[in-house]
Every structure is written in C-alpha cells, then in structure tokens.
Scaffold this motif. Sequence first.
Motif, PDB file in Angstrom:
ATOM      1  N   GLN A  29       0.841  -1.199   0.000  1.00 40.39           N
ATOM      2  CA  GLN A  29       0.000   0.000   0.000  1.00 40.39           C
ATOM      3  C   GLN A  29       0.874   1.245   0.000  1.00 40.39           C
ATOM      4  O   GLN A  29       1.896   1.312   0.685  1.00 40.39           O
ATOM      5  CB  GLN A  29      -0.879  -0.009   1.248  1.00 40.39           C
ATOM      6  N   CYS A  83      -5.559   5.146   4.653  1.00 37.72           N
ATOM      7  CA  CYS A  83      -5.162   4.832   3.282  1.00 37.72           C
ATOM      8  C   CYS A  83      -4.510   6.026   2.597  1.00 37.72           C
ATOM      9  O   CYS A  83      -3.935   5.886   1.519  1.00 37.72           O
ATOM     10  CB  CYS A  83      -6.378   4.389   2.469  1.00 37.72           C
ATOM     11  N   LYS A 108       2.136   4.419   1.252  1.00 33.09           N
ATOM     12  CA  LYS A 108       2.086   5.047   2.571  1.00 33.09           C
ATOM     13  C   LYS A 108       2.710   6.442   2.581  1.00 33.09           C
ATOM     14  O   LYS A 108       2.307   7.298   3.351  1.00 33.09           O
ATOM     15  CB  LYS A 108       2.810   4.170   3.597  1.00 33.09           C
TER      16      LYS A 108
END
Length: 311
Positions: free
Chosen positions: A3, A247, A5
Amino acid sequence: MPQLKVKLVITGDDFGYCDRRNRGIVDCFQAGGISNVSLLVNAASAENAAELAKRHRIPIGLHANLSEGAPVCQELKTSSLLNKDGFFHGKMGFRQVLQSGQMNMAEVEAELRAQIKRFCELTGRLPSHMDGHQHVHVLPEVREVFAQVLSDFGISCTRVPVEPGLHSCTFLPPHLRDFYLQVEKDALQSVEVFHRYGIRWPDVYLGLSTMGQNMSISNLQRALSFALQARTSIAAQAGDLCGPGLCQPITVELMVHPGYPSHPLQGGCGEGPDDFSQSSDRLHELNMLRDPVLHSYYKQQGILLCAFSDL
C-alpha cells in the motif's frame, strides 16, 4: 504491491553550485536517488543546471540565497545584505546582522524578487517550490517578507525544516545540533506566517540528521520511520485508525546534497566553493541515495518518490 504510505520528495539542494555538483545531481536523479532539485540562481553553474533540468526533465524549484556569494539584484551593490567586499554575510553572519536589527527588509524583498525573475529567465517558468539556502527563509522578519513574495508570485509550496526525532540525535556534534535546533525553533515560528499567506509544505521534513557522513542506510531508514509513525498518528487523531484515512499517504520532503566534490576555485556563488562542497560528503550522499538496498526499502515500505508538483 505494498500500500502507498508515503509520497517522498527527495530534493537535491544547491543545483547550479558548480559543474561537478550539477553532474552528480543529474547522475543521482537518473539513478532514482532524488526526485526534485532546488536551484541557486546566483551560483557559478546556474545556467548549466537549468539546461540540464530541461534536458533530463528534472522537477526544479528555487533555493533562495541571501547568505552566500553575490546578489542578483543589481541595485544592491551597497546594501545591509552585503559585507565590505560586496558579498552576502554568510550563514552565521546573516543571522548576526539580522539579530542586530541592521538588516533592511526592503532589500531582502528586492533580492528575493530578483532571484525569482532570474529563475524564470533561466527555466522559462516560475519555480514549483521555493525554500531558503541555509534555512534563511524561516528567520524572524525574513519569513514575513518571504511569504509575501511567494504569495505575490503565486508560488504555493515551501519547506518547513522541523525534523521529527532531531532531539534524540545524540550522534550530532554539539555545534551542529545547536544550530539545527535553532533552525527548528525558527521554523516552528514560521508556521503561522506561512499559513496566513496560504503557503503549503509537506507533512514531514527530513534531512538535518542525515547530511554528509551522517547519511547511511540505517539513518535514512530511522528518519523515514518517523514519517511512517506520523502517518499512523495523523490517522489516529482523525479517529480513523482502521478506516479510509489510514489509506491516505503522508507527504515527506527529504533534503539532500549529492554531487561530486568541487575542485578548488571552481564553482560557488562568487567567492569560490566552500569546504562542504569540496568534501567527500557530496560523493558519499550520492552513493547512499542510489544504493539498491535503499530503493528496495522504499518498495517494501510503500514509499513512492515524487516531485512537489505531484503533491
């Protein structure tokens, strides 16, 4: 794919300082070691740097210089900004004159505007961001003038050098640590001013604790870990620790100074290159920043290199 970041802007400062610095910065950019540069428009190789940025499509901003070398503004041949030899007072000298109350802010403004105009002449456009060489832009009085000039030109991004974890860096020599902590104090007092003028900056700043020989894979990872922790903290404060807020990537700027060491008498901003530019520290940073181990770390941690214009 991890993901995303962190959106990480790695800015190579002092672009234009000398041909060897320019070549090292371009090599570092092409190796994926930096993603952005800041140009010294009063430096010896500024024209060469601007041409290289165009040729290699390197995102470029302005490193406003009030402390080293000669001014750009032709009306400032005699000025509170200059010593008896016609050069800026230097990193500490500038601060001493400012503290004495002898610095003319109208002359500071004139020089900042002249440097922006010179940047436009060299690059064909306004800078995507603008910060201060040796952090002069966050100093008392200067910060207000700096913010006003940025606002007038529509330059919306700057640097606020407040580095998380700086207070725990016991490996720093006392004189450097004291200087960095004063920079941080000045930067914190600049936040209200920059906010008032609608100027933005990345969520986290890094680079004071990783300059020169202090740059290592472990020190860079240590610094970046504070950014990752800050992201979690921001999400938690928003009450969104497990929700969509987490997110959102955090934005970070890492200030670096890669290059090949300057030759004596070649480069600088009118007075020749300083010891910092002639030292092996420049090459050390260049080698660290293009190390495959560091690039693997970025991928593992979800860190994406980008430019100010991508934020």
